[in-house]
Design a protein around this motif. Structure first.
Motif, PDB file in Angstrom:
ATOM      1  N   UNK A  24      17.598  -2.107 -23.997  1.00 32.29           N
ATOM      2  CA  UNK A  24      18.641  -1.122 -23.757  1.00 32.29           C
ATOM      3  C   UNK A  24      19.971  -1.555 -24.317  1.00 32.29           C
ATOM      4  N   UNK A  25      20.047  -2.815 -24.716  1.00 32.32           N
ATOM      5  CA  UNK A  25      21.366  -3.249 -25.141  1.00 32.32           C
ATOM      6  C   UNK A  25      21.360  -3.618 -26.597  1.00 32.32           C
ATOM      7  N   UNK A  26      22.343  -3.120 -27.255  1.00 28.91           N
ATOM      8  CA  UNK A  26      22.469  -3.393 -28.671  1.00 28.91           C
ATOM      9  C   UNK A  26      23.649  -4.348 -28.800  1.00 28.91           C
ATOM     10  N   UNK A  27      23.396  -5.633 -28.518  1.00 26.15           N
ATOM     11  CA  UNK A  27      24.538  -6.549 -28.560  1.00 26.15           C
ATOM     12  C   UNK A  27      24.551  -7.306 -29.879  1.00 26.15           C
ATOM     13  N   UNK A  28      25.520  -6.992 -30.712  1.00 27.57           N
ATOM     14  CA  UNK A  28      25.592  -7.621 -32.028  1.00 27.57           C
ATOM     15  C   UNK A  28      25.842  -9.117 -31.872  1.00 27.57           C
ATOM     16  N   UNK A  29      25.409  -9.895 -32.846  1.00 24.99           N
ATOM     17  CA  UNK A  29      25.624 -11.331 -32.780  1.00 24.99           C
ATOM     18  C   UNK A  29      27.026 -11.638 -33.307  1.00 24.99           C
ATOM     19  N   UNK A 231      31.668 -15.217 -14.225  1.00 26.69           N
ATOM     20  CA  UNK A 231      30.744 -14.375 -13.464  1.00 26.69           C
ATOM     21  C   UNK A 231      29.565 -14.042 -14.372  1.00 26.69           C
ATOM     22  N   UNK A 232      28.706 -13.182 -13.906  1.00 29.57           N
ATOM     23  CA  UNK A 232      27.554 -12.773 -14.695  1.00 29.57           C
ATOM     24  C   UNK A 232      27.999 -12.113 -15.991  1.00 29.57           C
ATOM     25  N   UNK A 233      27.158 -12.220 -17.007  1.00 29.49           N
ATOM     26  CA  UNK A 233      27.331 -11.434 -18.218  1.00 29.49           C
ATOM     27  C   UNK A 233      26.722 -10.063 -17.926  1.00 29.49           C
ATOM     28  N   UNK A 234      27.581  -9.040 -17.799  1.00 26.80           N
ATOM     29  CA  UNK A 234      27.089  -7.736 -17.362  1.00 26.80           C
ATOM     30  C   UNK A 234      26.419  -6.982 -18.497  1.00 26.80           C
ATOM     31  N   UNK A 235      25.340  -6.317 -18.180  1.00 24.96           N
ATOM     32  CA  UNK A 235      24.670  -5.430 -19.121  1.00 24.96           C
ATOM     33  C   UNK A 235      24.942  -3.987 -18.738  1.00 24.96           C
ATOM     34  N   UNK A 236      24.274  -3.039 -19.397  1.00 23.75           N
ATOM     35  CA  UNK A 236      24.481  -1.630 -19.056  1.00 23.75           C
ATOM     36  C   UNK A 236      24.028  -1.326 -17.627  1.00 23.75           C
ATOM     37  N   UNK A 237      24.674  -0.356 -17.043  1.00 24.98           N
ATOM     38  CA  UNK A 237      24.471   0.002 -15.643  1.00 24.98           C
ATOM     39  C   UNK A 237      23.116   0.668 -15.410  1.00 24.98           C
ATOM     40  N   UNK A 238      22.623   0.605 -14.187  1.00 23.56           N
ATOM     41  CA  UNK A 238      21.354   1.269 -13.900  1.00 23.56           C
ATOM     42  C   UNK A 238      21.261   1.671 -12.428  1.00 23.56           C
TER      43      UNK A 238
END
Lengths: 433, 433
Positions: A24-29, A231-238
């Protein structure tokens, strides 16, 4: 179209596994870029900050304007409509009351051997709060990050917020003021994280950095982890909603859309024991999507990651929810507590149809910074504990050392740590003199 | 020679800052290697594990021998001398008793608005424990990592330990057995961390990984952070001793050497209000260094990173200690509690001259996995909380929603999150029907 899954279907397990595995996450490098930015801020301090801010935010700062003056904060806060400010104050009071109950107890006791043991909690000295700039600046997030820090007793709370093209949301400053933020700087991105972690002439370093941000901010936090806490590295919400047919499909649809509208990568899942109700919710979502302001985002999220799952009973619903380990879990069934008792992994639970998840985002009291991307399996939402640390305490008496010292000496010697053993032996010998 | 610092000296601040800044860790950049190893294990699973173990540990494993059989564990444990096993059992009982007190309470209350709020703690489902192989295998570390997990209620605890050239310390297996470890695998390095995080056909994935390791293990843990939880990335050990002249210099010397002998990068610092006592401790250290088994390591640590600091009074001693934020702090003065009350950052405190730090390494009860490299400013030693997570709970009633719902709607709309606002509004409208 969202996925419709039926637990009774022979291909359910494969479909559910695919849902869990959906990337779900498109995290560019951006790691190399971020490493260079951090090195630059460490080497050149404020000069690097000013230059990077000019480049990325198109804002010209000076040593005098890096930090907002208190009167600027006050003035901006006064621009906020009374209704919004009052709502922020109500939210702040409720968040404060909830988090005050999280302050942990110190402990001290003497055991059978005569050893006095215990621990003591102390606050982190200084914390840094990252607040995103631009469109996604949420005053509610300022409250949710700043209040636990202040309740913990953090003396110095420094906030960074980028002001792209000079724009700054007054409500963010109002929230900072209500929450007791001590310093506010007009910087963002990896350069702001570097400044908080390592300090510059203008910005003293902090011990802990929290708050959401884009891929650059997340990469920078991961890099400075160890030098400071993060803190946590947050991802998209769910959100996952467990609902029976005794609900208004439109309410459930709105609850699911209130996650979907955050982000095209957000995920909303309904688990129901009534297939017909599931279809009704799907129709209600489509209807609401026609008029929702953020229909483009919410629609993409729902189309790409949404799901409606039919289960034979609520016990199965709880099992599936535990495999998802959702950030938000709404339980809208007759005996919500009975289902909640079966939940082993979830960031936050909302019980009953009168508790829309949006309440938790703003005014419920619990924190809205919650573990995403299945990390509720091993982590918790933000709390007062994130801004405190525990020091363990031990005191032996000669008598206690006589009881447990020989075992320590034996283990030290078995691990070939001679000085460890001797430090105990020297004392035991004195007792035997 | 270790550094002698005098707080009264005009160059003290510079010398102390240099001591704090001394780069004690020589951690090679192994990130690219580790990334390749992780990718290999994810792609090829057990086959990669077997191949990498043959390459790095010179051990030929099969699918049948990857995991130790229970009878192998039992047999190895039986080889351990009775005295050592009994010492491990005493240590385990004391560690268990201490950590049992850390189990956090759940909470639930109803507030003035009629909202029922609270939280519930649940254990992590599965945890992985990394145990270094070769020379530095410490059965005490197995106890310190495994017991908090089991006290927390972790159902499945999988341990990995490399067996270079086939060597495996029986005491490590005895400790694993005493602590209740469920599975043990003969693997180590980044490949073991990858297997725990992502799973293979033979090893089910875990949710949290703890335990010390070399640079490869540390880099691998940093990389899988987010997919699973990890504990702190540990640096070299350190001790700070605050002692007045009413101590045996030899005891203090041994306590300092028991950190120094861990690692050439370890650091031992004495802070005293009596310069003559400081010199006596330095002489005692030199004398002990002549006969200590690990004198090469301890001597290098003491020579490169050791320090003796003279201060005018104990209040200054506490201030300096807080700036160091030491992993271990021994307070050997008449009123140790009064000094401890001034301590804001320390991993573990040992009170009085009868409490050598080595007691805490083995049998005291508190955990010996503690924050290093000044990270006691923001983090705590390992505890039961590291193996649990908190789910927040909220339940609104119609009456409660009427009180706090409008503020949520106001804030949602001010943040342009329309579905959030509507999810509250739809319910409020029903109440007003």
């Amino acid at each position: 179209m969202p996925r419709f899954l039926d637990h009774a279907s022979p291909d359910f397990e494969a479909a559910f596994a695919a849902l869990l595995a959906a990337k779900r996450e498109d995290s560019p490098d951006v790691d190399a870029t971020v490493a260079a930015i951090i090195a630059d801020v460490r080497a050149r301090g404020d000069a690097a900050l000013i230059e990077l801010t000019a480049r990325f935010d198109r804002v010209t700062l000076t040593l005098q304007t890096l930090r907002l003056r208190p009167e600027e904060v006050a003035q901006a806060a006064d621009e906020v409509p009374d209704r919004v400010r009052e709502a922020l104050e109500l939210a702040a009071a409720r968040i404060r009351a909830y988090h005050a109950r999280q302050i942990p107890d110190d402990a001290e006791w003497t055991d059978d051997a005569g050893a006095t043991l215990g621990w003591r909690w102390t606050p982190v000295g200084a914390a840094g709060l990252y607040v995103p700039g631009g469109l996604a600046t949420y005053p509610s997030s300022v409250l949710m990050n700043a209040i636990p820090a202040k309740v913990a007793g953090v003396e110095r709370l420094a906030m960074v917020v980028p002001t792209p093209d000079g724009a700054l949301n007054p409500a963010v400053l109002a929230a900072a003021r209500i929450a007791g933020v001590d310093e506010i700087y007009r910087i963002g991105g990896a350069q702001a994280v570097a400044a908080l972690a390592f300090g510059t002439d203008t910005i003293a370093p902090v011990d802990k950095i929290t708050g959401p941000g884009n891929a650059y901010v997340a990469a920078a936090k991961r890099r400075v982890f160890g030098k400071v806490g993060i803190d946590m590295i947050a991802g998209p919400s769910e959100i996952l909603v467990i609902a029976d047919s005794d609900n208004d499909p439109d309410w459930i649809a709105l609850d699911m859309l209130s996650q979907a509208e955050h982000d095209e990568s957000a995920q909303a899942i309904l688990v129901t024991d009534d297939a017909q109700f599931g279809r009704a919710v799907a129709r209600a979502i489509e209807a609401r999507l026609e008029t929702l302001d953020r229909r483009a985002i919410a629609g993409a999220s729902w189309r790409d990651f949404g799901a409606i799952i039919t289960v034979p009973d609520l016990a199965v619903a709880a099992q599936l929810s535990n495999r998802v380990a959702p950030e938000h879990l709404e339980i809208c069934v007759a005996d919500a507590e009975a289902v909640a008792a079966r939940i082993t992994h979830a960031g936050a639970i909302f019980l009953g149809q009168w508790t829309p998840e949006a309440i938790g985002d703003y005014v419920g009291g619990p924190n809205h910074v919650l573990p995403t991307a299945r990390s509720a399996r091993f982590s918790s939402g933000l709390s007062v504990l994130d801004f405190m640390k525990r020091t363990t305490i031990a005191r032996m008496t000669p008598a206690a050392l006589r009881v447990i010292g020989p075992a320590a000496e034996t283990l030290a010697n078995s691990e070939s740590l001679g000085a460890h053993g001797l430090s105990v032996r020297a004392r035991l010998d004195r007792l035997n003199d």
